[in-house]
Design a protein around this motif. Structure first.
Motif, PDB file in Angstrom:
ATOM      1  N   ALA A  22       0.698  -1.213   0.158  1.00 27.68           N
ATOM      2  CA  ALA A  22      -0.079  -0.050   0.060  1.00 27.68           C
ATOM      3  C   ALA A  22       0.767   1.227   0.041  1.00 27.68           C
ATOM      4  O   ALA A  22       0.542   2.454  -0.456  1.00 27.68           O
ATOM      5  CB  ALA A  22      -0.774   0.027   1.209  1.00 27.68           C
ATOM      6  N   ASN A  23       2.260   1.140   0.346  1.00 28.79           N
ATOM      7  CA  ASN A  23       2.876   2.293   0.502  1.00 28.79           C
ATOM      8  C   ASN A  23       3.989   2.458  -0.648  1.00 28.79           C
ATOM      9  O   ASN A  23       4.725   3.368  -0.598  1.00 28.79           O
ATOM     10  CB  ASN A  23       3.672   2.295   1.918  1.00 28.79           C
ATOM     11  N   ASP A  24       3.769   1.546  -1.543  1.00 29.26           N
ATOM     12  CA  ASP A  24       4.890   1.620  -2.488  1.00 29.26           C
ATOM     13  C   ASP A  24       4.572   2.581  -3.421  1.00 29.26           C
ATOM     14  O   ASP A  24       5.799   3.184  -3.890  1.00 29.26           O
ATOM     15  CB  ASP A  24       4.598   0.230  -3.621  1.00 29.26           C
ATOM     16  N   TRP A  25       3.493   3.416  -3.599  1.00 35.34           N
ATOM     17  CA  TRP A  25       3.447   4.436  -4.459  1.00 35.34           C
ATOM     18  C   TRP A  25       3.950   5.549  -3.685  1.00 35.34           C
ATOM     19  O   TRP A  25       4.568   6.680  -4.445  1.00 35.34           O
ATOM     20  CB  TRP A  25       1.832   4.729  -4.781  1.00 35.34           C
ATOM     21  N   LYS A  26       4.246   5.717  -2.504  1.00 33.90           N
ATOM     22  CA  LYS A  26       4.534   6.984  -1.704  1.00 33.90           C
ATOM     23  C   LYS A  26       6.202   7.064  -2.061  1.00 33.90           C
ATOM     24  O   LYS A  26       6.817   8.043  -2.056  1.00 33.90           O
ATOM     25  CB  LYS A  26       4.451   6.764  -0.188  1.00 33.90           C
ATOM     26  N   ALA A  27       6.845   5.884  -2.236  1.00 28.92           N
ATOM     27  CA  ALA A  27       8.382   5.970  -2.509  1.00 28.92           C
ATOM     28  C   ALA A  27       8.420   6.339  -3.967  1.00 28.92           C
ATOM     29  O   ALA A  27       9.368   7.002  -4.332  1.00 28.92           O
ATOM     30  CB  ALA A  27       8.767   4.357  -2.614  1.00 28.92           C
ATOM     31  N   LYS A  28       7.494   6.170  -4.794  1.00 31.83           N
ATOM     32  CA  LYS A  28       7.643   6.643  -6.130  1.00 31.83           C
ATOM     33  C   LYS A  28       7.012   8.190  -6.431  1.00 31.83           C
ATOM     34  O   LYS A  28       7.534   8.636  -7.091  1.00 31.83           O
ATOM     35  CB  LYS A  28       6.721   5.770  -7.233  1.00 31.83           C
ATOM     36  N   TYR A  29       6.324   8.472  -5.466  1.00 30.61           N
ATOM     37  CA  TYR A  29       5.698   9.857  -5.418  1.00 30.61           C
ATOM     38  C   TYR A  29       5.796  10.306  -4.193  1.00 30.61           C
ATOM     39  O   TYR A  29       4.914  10.557  -3.391  1.00 30.61           O
ATOM     40  CB  TYR A  29       4.439   9.920  -5.847  1.00 30.61           C
ATOM     41  N   VAL A  62       2.425  12.106   2.429  1.00 25.07           N
ATOM     42  CA  VAL A  62       3.407  12.499   1.460  1.00 25.07           C
ATOM     43  C   VAL A  62       3.206  14.054   1.431  1.00 25.07           C
ATOM     44  O   VAL A  62       2.182  14.621   1.568  1.00 25.07           O
ATOM     45  CB  VAL A  62       3.497  11.873   0.177  1.00 25.07           C
ATOM     46  N   LYS A  63       4.376  14.735   1.029  1.00 23.70           N
ATOM     47  CA  LYS A  63       4.087  16.339   0.945  1.00 23.70           C
ATOM     48  C   LYS A  63       3.052  16.615  -0.264  1.00 23.70           C
ATOM     49  O   LYS A  63       3.610  15.980  -1.378  1.00 23.70           O
ATOM     50  CB  LYS A  63       5.490  16.904   0.638  1.00 23.70           C
ATOM     51  N   VAL A  64       2.290  17.384   0.108  1.00 20.96           N
ATOM     52  CA  VAL A  64       1.391  17.875  -0.925  1.00 20.96           C
ATOM     53  C   VAL A  64       1.816  19.540  -1.170  1.00 20.96           C
ATOM     54  O   VAL A  64       1.706  20.128  -0.216  1.00 20.96           O
ATOM     55  CB  VAL A  64      -0.345  17.596  -0.855  1.00 20.96           C
TER      56      VAL A  64
END
Length: 311
Positions: A22-29, A62-64
């Protein structure tokens, strides 16, 4: 032999794997850019959106970053290039993005205070003027917003065409793009234009209402203008509220997290949510890209008008 310890260990491993996935996308973004087009001055946009963007950062983990775009075209091109992951669109600008191949998907739009999800394009004049209908304004100055604005350009041109005014640029003495909804109303109040196109949801929910609340519109003697100083001489059919959209290429987990953060906002951070619309919205409505198919047809119609004029 399968023991309780092995079962618990297996369950923990599965939970860890699911969490990591579920957190994989946070590493990419690790950072997401959220772009909005200003309907008001830049400082007003920052004050309105900053609390909500902070809420999104907290919810998503994540930072927005808030990006205040110069115009609708900047949002369209930013999403096309992949530099903008989340965007607040007007209906027409979203339709334009889709028509020109931008990979963007709508996931939500605003719910108004009365539960509806639409608004109107209107023509405003000063109440002190003699103008009671569009027919009275031939040879006068028209203030529009932006070429890609729904209520500030595309719907007004469509409405004028229905009235038999097929070429606004020759019907009016001058047609001016003011750059924002606020600027259009300022131009009207200052006499730069005689009529201004703008967005209107209700008496208390419009660019005009927001500007009057902030005391931004003044008479020639410096006194503050009031609601009664303006008159609507034409109102369009309802327009679907513009969408919030994310890049189609974002991971599905990221899309789901973004949509959930929006839908949870009124309950999880009511102050930040209310700041977006001065408390005039109830929440976010789940939307799909197909909801704007009708707007795409409108844009095609306006494009055909332009081509006809050019030929």
């Amino acid at each position: 032999m399968i023991t309780r310890r092995l079962v618990l260990a297996g369950a923990a491993a599965l939970a860890f794997t699911a969490s990591a996935s579920a957190n994989d996308w946070k590493a990419k973004y690790p950072e997401l850019t959220f772009a909005v087009v200003p309907a008001e001055n830049a400082s007003g946009v920052t004050e309105r959106w900053a609390p909500f963007v902070s809420y999104l950062s907290k919810e998503l983990g994540v930072k927005v970053t808030l990006r205040i775009a110069n115009d609708y075209a900047a949002v369209i091109e930013g999403q096309r290039a992949g530099n903008i992951q989340i965007a607040s669109y007007g209906s027409a600008s979203f339709a334009r993005a889709r028509l020109t191949g931008v990979k963007t998907d709508a996931f939500a739009n605003d719910i108004n205070a009365d539960g509806s999800t639409g608004y109107y394009s209107v023509f405003f004049v000063k109440a002190s003027s003699a103008y009671k209908k569009v027919d009275d304004l031939k040879g006068k100055n028209l203030g529009l917003v932006d070429p890609n604005s729904t209520s500030g350009n595309n719907v007004p041109r469509f409405e004028l065409d229905k009235m038999g005014i097929h070429d606004a640029d020759t019907y009016f003495s001058k047609v001016v793009f003011t750059g924002s909804h606020e600027n259009a109303m300022l131009a009207l109040s200052q006499g730069t234009v005689d009529v201004a196109a703008n967005q209107w949801t209700s008496e208390d929910d419009s660019t005009l209402a927001q500007m009057l609340t902030k005391g931004m519109l003044k008479n020639a003697d410096g006194s503050t203008m009031k609601k009664d100083d303006f008159r609507i001489i034409h109102k369009s059919a309802p327009i679907i509220n513009g969408p919030y959209a994310y890049n189609s290429d974002l991971p599905e987990d990221a899309k789901a997290a973004i949509a959930k953060a929006f839908f949870d906002a009124p309950a999880k951070d009511k102050a930040a949510f209310d700041r977006l619309s001065d408390g005039q919205k109830k929440g976010f409505h789940a939307a799909t890209t197909k909801d704007w198919d009708g707007t795409i047809e409108l844009i095609k119609f306006v494009d055909a008008l332009r081509k006809k004029k050019a030929s």
